[in-house]
Write an enzyme that holds these catalytic residues in place. Structure first.
Site, mmCIF file in Angstrom:
data_model
loop_
_atom_site.group_PDB
_atom_site.id
_atom_site.type_symbol
_atom_site.label_atom_id
_atom_site.label_comp_id
_atom_site.label_asym_id
_atom_site.label_seq_id
_atom_site.Cartn_x
_atom_site.Cartn_y
_atom_site.Cartn_z
ATOM 1 N N HIS A 65 68.366 1.628 41.329
ATOM 2 C CA HIS A 65 68.461 2.881 42.502
ATOM 3 C C HIS A 65 67.309 2.639 43.460
ATOM 4 C CE1 HIS A 65 65.372 5.690 40.612
ATOM 5 N NE2 HIS A 65 65.820 4.997 39.530
ATOM 6 N N ASP A 182 59.589 3.188 39.921
ATOM 7 C CA ASP A 182 60.821 3.549 39.568
ATOM 8 C C ASP A 182 61.474 4.077 40.675
ATOM 9 O OD1 ASP A 182 62.833 5.035 38.207
ATOM 10 O OD2 ASP A 182 61.719 6.805 37.474
ATOM 11 N N GLU A 216 70.234 8.348 41.977
ATOM 12 C CA GLU A 216 70.016 8.359 40.458
ATOM 13 C C GLU A 216 68.948 9.324 40.147
ATOM 14 O OE1 GLU A 216 67.830 7.258 36.567
ATOM 15 O OE2 GLU A 216 67.178 7.762 38.754
ATOM 16 N N GLU A 217 67.850 9.786 40.656
ATOM 17 C CA GLU A 217 66.921 10.787 40.395
ATOM 18 C C GLU A 217 67.540 12.231 40.384
ATOM 19 O OE1 GLU A 217 64.335 10.034 39.159
ATOM 20 O OE2 GLU A 217 63.401 8.384 40.254
ATOM 21 N N ASP A 237 66.449 -0.730 35.615
ATOM 22 C CA ASP A 237 65.682 0.479 35.925
ATOM 23 C C ASP A 237 64.192 0.224 35.091
ATOM 24 O OD1 ASP A 237 64.746 3.027 36.821
ATOM 25 O OD2 ASP A 237 66.657 3.908 36.392
ATOM 26 N N HIS A 317 56.992 8.556 36.883
ATOM 27 C CA HIS A 317 57.004 9.492 37.519
ATOM 28 C C HIS A 317 55.769 10.166 38.380
ATOM 29 C CE1 HIS A 317 61.384 11.274 36.815
ATOM 30 N NE2 HIS A 317 61.339 9.895 37.400
#
Length: 340
Positions: A65, A182, A216-217, A237, A317
């Site tokens: 993603h 990510d 995706e998030e 991922d 994150h």
């Protein structure tokens, strides 16, 4: 393997602001780069990018993603500053004092910085004890605004996207530090994988598609656009790095289970065997707080097997870190799994 190309693509992707819902520019970039490599990509209605890399039968869908964490303007305060509503799992304490850009619907962009309200330590006696939550923080815009009307006069309004600086850095020792590894690191790895097939004239032993997803998030990136002939999905991922897990930033991680449940045993076993055959440094781990595009596709009703791999990434994150060897080992696994 051309890991230099992979790092180059990572830098290019990270330089394009693309929180979930604001991904048109990164999609356009992927379309152009895949076409330059000699492929025929297509954009999905949701804005993702899908491409077939060749091969026949038993379709395999490799997904990464390119949407990231971010925010939108929730409130314009009386002082002209902005209260944010997070997009995805953005944590206020992880982006305090981070520079950002505010994009208006007219196409203008203004810079600013996310700060604790009343952020001067020499003024605010509660600075250290105040909880870092978005309702206690504000974007200070780099324009002479003093009132809400001043901010609105710039064209800024509620719902405008706010994007944070990635601060991408690659060290001489091969470490890669950036926001949004990510999952832009794995997106760059899939581009490098596609280039490797072209450069070496390789044809996958089964039909292989790439899908660069854009939601995706927020949980529904791969909930659509899976071709009918696909029997297996592998989400590429980030691999988790942290206490209780074996994977490091230099390895490719193979996930056996995450918070959504176990991945297909046949697929994870085949991925482990491919890693061994390729001589790729790998680890098998269970991720305690994680969900993937592969699971989104299964929840949408697709009757497919599923797996999850990715280079090890630390501080997920937040301001994340990985290593060029993580890309190399992921590429080794992908090439063995599809062409070996």
């Amino acid at each position: 393997m051309d890991t230099a190309y992979c790092i180059e693509q990572l830098k290019a992707l990270c330089a394009i602001d693309s929180p979930s819902g604001f991904t048109d520019r990164v999609g356009d970039y992927l379309m152009e780069e895949l076409a330059r490599l000699g492929y025929s990509p297509e954009k999905t209605r949701k804005g993702g990018v899908r491409v077939c890399l060749g091969g026949e039968g038993d379709g395999l869908f490799l997904m990464a993603h390119v949407d990231t964490l971010g925010a939108v303007v929730q409130t314009i305060k009386a002082n002209g500053r902005l209260v944010l509503s997070p997009v995805g799992g953005l944590q206020a304490e992880n982006c305090e004092t981070e520079n950002c850009r505010v994009y208006t619907r007219e196409g203008k962009a203004y810079t600013g910085c996310l700060q604790l309200c009343d952020a001067s330590v020499h003024v605010n006696g509660e600075y250290g004890s105040t909880g870092r939550k978005f309702d206690k923080m504000e974007v200070v815009i780099d324009e002479p605004v003093k009132r809400a009307e001043d901010t609105r006069a710039l064209g800024i309004c509620e719902g405008d996207f706010v994007c944070f600086d990635p601060r991408t850095t690659v060290t001489d020792s091969g470490y890669i530090k950036s926001r949004f590894l990510d999952d832009k690191f794995s997106a760059a790895i899939l581009l490098a994988y596609a280039k490797e097939l072209k450069d070496k004239g390789l044809t996958p032993k089964r039909k292989v598609y790439l899908h660069f997803t854009v939601y995706e998030e927020v949980g529904h990136g791969a909930a659509a656009s899976v071709p009918e002939d696909v029997t297996e999905l592998v989400s590429v991922d980030m691999g988790c790095v942290g206490e209780g897990l074996r994977c490091t930033e230099r390895e490719v991680s193979i996930c056996a289970k995450d918070s959504g449940g176990p991945y297909d045993h046949r697929v994870t076993t085949a991925l482990v065997e491919a890693a061994k055959a390729a001589g790729a440094a790998y680890a098998v781990d269970v991720y305690p707080h994680y969900g993937s595009d592969a699971e989104a596709a299964l929840r949408a009703g697709y009757d497919v097997r599923h797996g999850l791999i990715g280079p090890g990434v630390y501080a997920s994150h937040g301001y994340e870190r990985s290593h060029a060897e993580g890309a190399e080992n992921t590429l080794k696994l992908l090439l063995q799994y599809t062409c070996g």
